[in-house]
Motif scaffolding. Sequence first.
Motif, PDB file in Angstrom:
ATOM      1  N   ALA A  26       0.985  -1.088   0.275  1.00 33.09           N
ATOM      2  CA  ALA A  26       0.196  -0.034   0.008  1.00 33.09           C
ATOM      3  C   ALA A  26       0.906   1.302   0.115  1.00 33.09           C
ATOM      4  CB  ALA A  26      -0.706   0.083   1.258  1.00 33.09           C
ATOM      5  N   SER A  27       0.357   2.375  -0.604  1.00 27.52           N
ATOM      6  CA  SER A  27       1.182   3.483  -0.874  1.00 27.52           C
ATOM      7  C   SER A  27       1.626   4.123   0.621  1.00 27.52           C
ATOM      8  CB  SER A  27       0.626   4.425  -1.618  1.00 27.52           C
ATOM      9  OG  SER A  27       0.695   3.893  -3.127  1.00 27.52           O
ATOM     10  N   PRO A  28       2.861   4.297   0.844  1.00 28.86           N
ATOM     11  CA  PRO A  28       3.086   5.024   2.257  1.00 28.86           C
ATOM     12  C   PRO A  28       2.385   6.375   2.644  1.00 28.86           C
ATOM     13  CG  PRO A  28       5.133   4.233   1.180  1.00 28.86           C
ATOM     14  CD  PRO A  28       4.012   4.009   0.177  1.00 28.86           C
ATOM     15  N   GLY A  29       1.781   6.440   3.539  1.00 32.03           N
ATOM     16  CA  GLY A  29       1.060   7.600   3.862  1.00 32.03           C
ATOM     17  C   GLY A  29      -0.488   7.408   3.586  1.00 32.03           C
ATOM     18  N   LEU A  52      -4.283  12.608  -5.172  1.00 31.22           N
ATOM     19  CA  LEU A  52      -3.274  12.596  -4.150  1.00 31.22           C
ATOM     20  C   LEU A  52      -3.814  11.582  -3.088  1.00 31.22           C
ATOM     21  CD1 LEU A  52      -3.212  15.390  -5.559  1.00 31.22           C
ATOM     22  CD2 LEU A  52      -2.247  16.330  -3.297  1.00 31.22           C
ATOM     23  N   ARG A  53      -2.734  10.730  -2.391  1.00 28.49           N
ATOM     24  CA  ARG A  53      -3.066  10.004  -1.477  1.00 28.49           C
ATOM     25  C   ARG A  53      -3.466  10.360  -0.058  1.00 28.49           C
ATOM     26  NH1 ARG A  53       2.921   7.111  -1.586  1.00 28.49           N
ATOM     27  NH2 ARG A  53       4.015   9.135  -1.095  1.00 28.49           N
ATOM     28  N   ASN A  54      -3.036  11.597  -0.105  1.00 29.36           N
ATOM     29  CA  ASN A  54      -3.417  12.343   1.189  1.00 29.36           C
ATOM     30  C   ASN A  54      -3.419  13.843   1.010  1.00 29.36           C
ATOM     31  OD1 ASN A  54      -0.271  13.305   1.705  1.00 29.36           O
ATOM     32  ND2 ASN A  54      -0.288  11.225   2.614  1.00 29.36           N
ATOM     33  N   ARG A  55      -3.656  14.775   1.848  1.00 29.78           N
ATOM     34  CA  ARG A  55      -3.609  16.251   1.394  1.00 29.78           C
ATOM     35  C   ARG A  55      -2.285  16.976   1.727  1.00 29.78           C
ATOM     36  NH1 ARG A  55      -9.068  17.728   0.821  1.00 29.78           N
ATOM     37  NH2 ARG A  55     -10.381  15.727   0.406  1.00 29.78           N
ATOM     38  N   ILE A  56      -1.254  16.226   1.993  1.00 32.00           N
ATOM     39  CA  ILE A  56       0.007  16.931   2.329  1.00 32.00           C
ATOM     40  C   ILE A  56       1.007  16.896   1.250  1.00 32.00           C
ATOM     41  CG2 ILE A  56       2.157  16.569   3.967  1.00 32.00           C
ATOM     42  CD1 ILE A  56       0.254  15.333   5.784  1.00 32.00           C
ATOM     43  N   ILE A  57       1.336  18.088   0.811  1.00 35.98           N
ATOM     44  CA  ILE A  57       2.264  18.341  -0.439  1.00 35.98           C
ATOM     45  C   ILE A  57       3.611  18.811   0.029  1.00 35.98           C
ATOM     46  CG2 ILE A  57       2.482  19.532  -2.418  1.00 35.98           C
ATOM     47  CD1 ILE A  57      -0.648  19.729  -2.652  1.00 35.98           C
ATOM     48  N   VAL A  58       4.735  18.249  -0.778  1.00 32.88           N
ATOM     49  CA  VAL A  58       6.068  18.782  -0.347  1.00 32.88           C
ATOM     50  C   VAL A  58       6.170  20.237  -1.260  1.00 32.88           C
ATOM     51  CG1 VAL A  58       8.358  18.696  -0.670  1.00 32.88           C
ATOM     52  CG2 VAL A  58       6.972  16.539   0.227  1.00 32.88           C
ATOM     53  N   ILE A 398       5.262  17.960  17.770  1.00 35.46           N
ATOM     54  CA  ILE A 398       4.902  17.242  16.640  1.00 35.46           C
ATOM     55  C   ILE A 398       3.264  17.133  16.923  1.00 35.46           C
ATOM     56  CG2 ILE A 398       5.083  14.833  17.475  1.00 35.46           C
ATOM     57  CD1 ILE A 398       5.259  15.903  13.841  1.00 35.46           C
ATOM     58  N   GLY A 399       2.850  16.911  18.123  1.00 39.18           N
ATOM     59  CA  GLY A 399       1.433  17.069  18.367  1.00 39.18           C
ATOM     60  C   GLY A 399       0.635  18.439  18.067  1.00 39.18           C
ATOM     61  N   GLN A 400       1.396  19.353  18.194  1.00 42.17           N
ATOM     62  CA  GLN A 400       0.856  20.717  17.895  1.00 42.17           C
ATOM     63  C   GLN A 400       0.773  20.801  16.362  1.00 42.17           C
ATOM     64  OE1 GLN A 400       3.878  23.093  20.015  1.00 42.17           O
ATOM     65  NE2 GLN A 400       2.297  23.458  21.497  1.00 42.17           N
ATOM     66  N   GLU A 401       1.991  20.470  15.739  1.00 44.28           N
ATOM     67  CA  GLU A 401       2.041  20.306  14.031  1.00 44.28           C
ATOM     68  C   GLU A 401       0.733  19.638  13.469  1.00 44.28           C
ATOM     69  OE1 GLU A 401       5.723  18.838  12.832  1.00 44.28           O
ATOM     70  OE2 GLU A 401       6.640  20.607  14.230  1.00 44.28           O
ATOM     71  N   ALA A 402       0.664  18.549  14.163  1.00 47.17           N
ATOM     72  CA  ALA A 402      -0.318  17.354  13.760  1.00 47.17           C
ATOM     73  C   ALA A 402      -1.804  18.263  13.756  1.00 47.17           C
ATOM     74  CB  ALA A 402      -0.246  16.162  14.381  1.00 47.17           C
ATOM     75  N   VAL A 438       2.873  12.825  11.834  1.00 50.30           N
ATOM     76  CA  VAL A 438       1.625  13.155  11.852  1.00 50.30           C
ATOM     77  C   VAL A 438       0.335  12.483  12.032  1.00 50.30           C
ATOM     78  CG1 VAL A 438      -0.058  14.726  10.835  1.00 50.30           C
ATOM     79  CG2 VAL A 438       2.410  15.672  10.997  1.00 50.30           C
ATOM     80  N   ALA A 439       0.577  11.271  11.177  1.00 49.54           N
ATOM     81  CA  ALA A 439      -0.652  10.299  11.240  1.00 49.54           C
ATOM     82  C   ALA A 439      -0.584   9.764  12.635  1.00 49.54           C
ATOM     83  CB  ALA A 439      -0.297   9.369  10.166  1.00 49.54           C
ATOM     84  N   TRP A 440       0.513   9.391  12.912  1.00 52.06           N
ATOM     85  CA  TRP A 440       0.666   8.560  14.511  1.00 52.06           C
ATOM     86  C   TRP A 440       0.196   9.500  15.448  1.00 52.06           C
ATOM     87  CZ3 TRP A 440       5.198  10.288  17.847  1.00 52.06           C
ATOM     88  CH2 TRP A 440       5.181   9.317  19.018  1.00 52.06           C
ATOM     89  N   LYS A 441       0.497  10.780  15.332  1.00 51.00           N
ATOM     90  CA  LYS A 441      -0.073  11.707  16.412  1.00 51.00           C
ATOM     91  C   LYS A 441      -1.591  11.929  16.542  1.00 51.00           C
ATOM     92  CE  LYS A 441       1.731  13.270  19.395  1.00 51.00           C
ATOM     93  NZ  LYS A 441       2.005  12.742  20.832  1.00 51.00           N
TER      94      LYS A 441
END
Length: 458
Positions: A26-29, A52-58, A398-402, A438-441
Amino acid sequence: MSTPVQPATLNPGVPNLSWFTPAHAASPGTPLKATADTPTLFTPLKIRSKTLRNRIIVAPMCQYSAAASGPDTGKLTDYHISTLGHYALKGAALVIIEATGVQANGRITPNCPGLWSDEQTASFKRISDCIKAQGALSGVQLAHAGRKASTVAPWIAARLGRPSVRADRDVGGWPDDVVGPMGGPAETWDGKGLSEDGGFWPPRQLTVADIHELVEAFGASARRAVEAGIDVIEIHAAHGYLLHQFLSPISNRRTDEYGGSFENRIRLLVEVVQSVRANIPDDMPLFLRVSSTEWMEGTAPDADLGSWTVESTIKLARLLPALGVDFLDVSSGGNHPLQRVNMFASKDYQTKIASQIRHDLKSAGLNLLIGAVGLITQAEQARDIVDDSKANGLDLSIGQEATAAKDLTDAKGGKEPMADAILVARQFMREPEWVLRVAWKLGVEVAWPSQFLRVKFP
């Protein structure tokens, strides 16, 4: 007698590559089990034929790491595979290659990449293939630096204690071919002309014939990107580079059809969009990055002329769907050293603007996706993140970022999101695994790269 299992069936590779890399189950993320409670941030986003597999873009990040001279000038290298490929491997949905010159004189530095020649296409295909092999989409930002061109890499300037240093011919620069809407020493970006402490070359004014060539160059570079297998094109009209220079009455005081009125100042951008759209497939997504405001209200060099503002951006944004633009990447600033914003003290200065633009377009019944950049993961928040990390440990930051990332895009419970996707830049350089963190948090179980499963967060 049983048939022996072939190794290829146990560990199949990604097809149609000249090198082997395992195909992820499965595609990561990507969430392993998407439910109604899955944050919008980790739901797919379809744009024309691409998903896009999620909404996060580099976001595009200049690396100043291409050859400045010789046969490899402007070509991407293995360095770009090692960086951009890693962001894709760790779950980003779309990885956009940094500002890429559509003309040789459109590079910020001699070490920036370009797609002004067919000979450069293969190098972009290698990077695009690597990104897509990890399940992400590949993008490229087509750009022209205008009067901010022919400078040296910023770390070179920093060693000299300067914010910017001109690149002369001896380091591959082009001092006589820096261009802009206006010309002459007074039109340098820092206003210092050729003084010893100046960091930019005086531009020459583009003729109408030059402008027509530039429009064709954007289209030709877009064609090469398609040939390289790129999935998404972004046009760079932000941060004080050439297209932004034409948009702004601060830097564009022309008296022909490309200056003066709002309609004239956007004319070049409109023609560039049309040229790019004509050179890419109908089902290919087209992004546009703009500086939503110059932060010059009340401080413009000529107050009667004004500056480019949020209201200007909204007026432009309303025209974009009919031109074939699918996604507006909302940034700000970069066109004048007197800009008022203090980025380190403004935690959500751009995301609120993105939300305002999105609300206006939705109210007008216009379909244009909005991307927000400038989350707490950007440079303006680095200080606060570092302080929190020292005081409370990494998990808190990272919790704040997530939470911030989730809140920007969440459309749950009838809530109107601030943006349809987020673009993250420097934080990926600090933490290439940011998507997975982010997914983890957020408590979302997402697929990890096959090679990294043994170190997956618990």
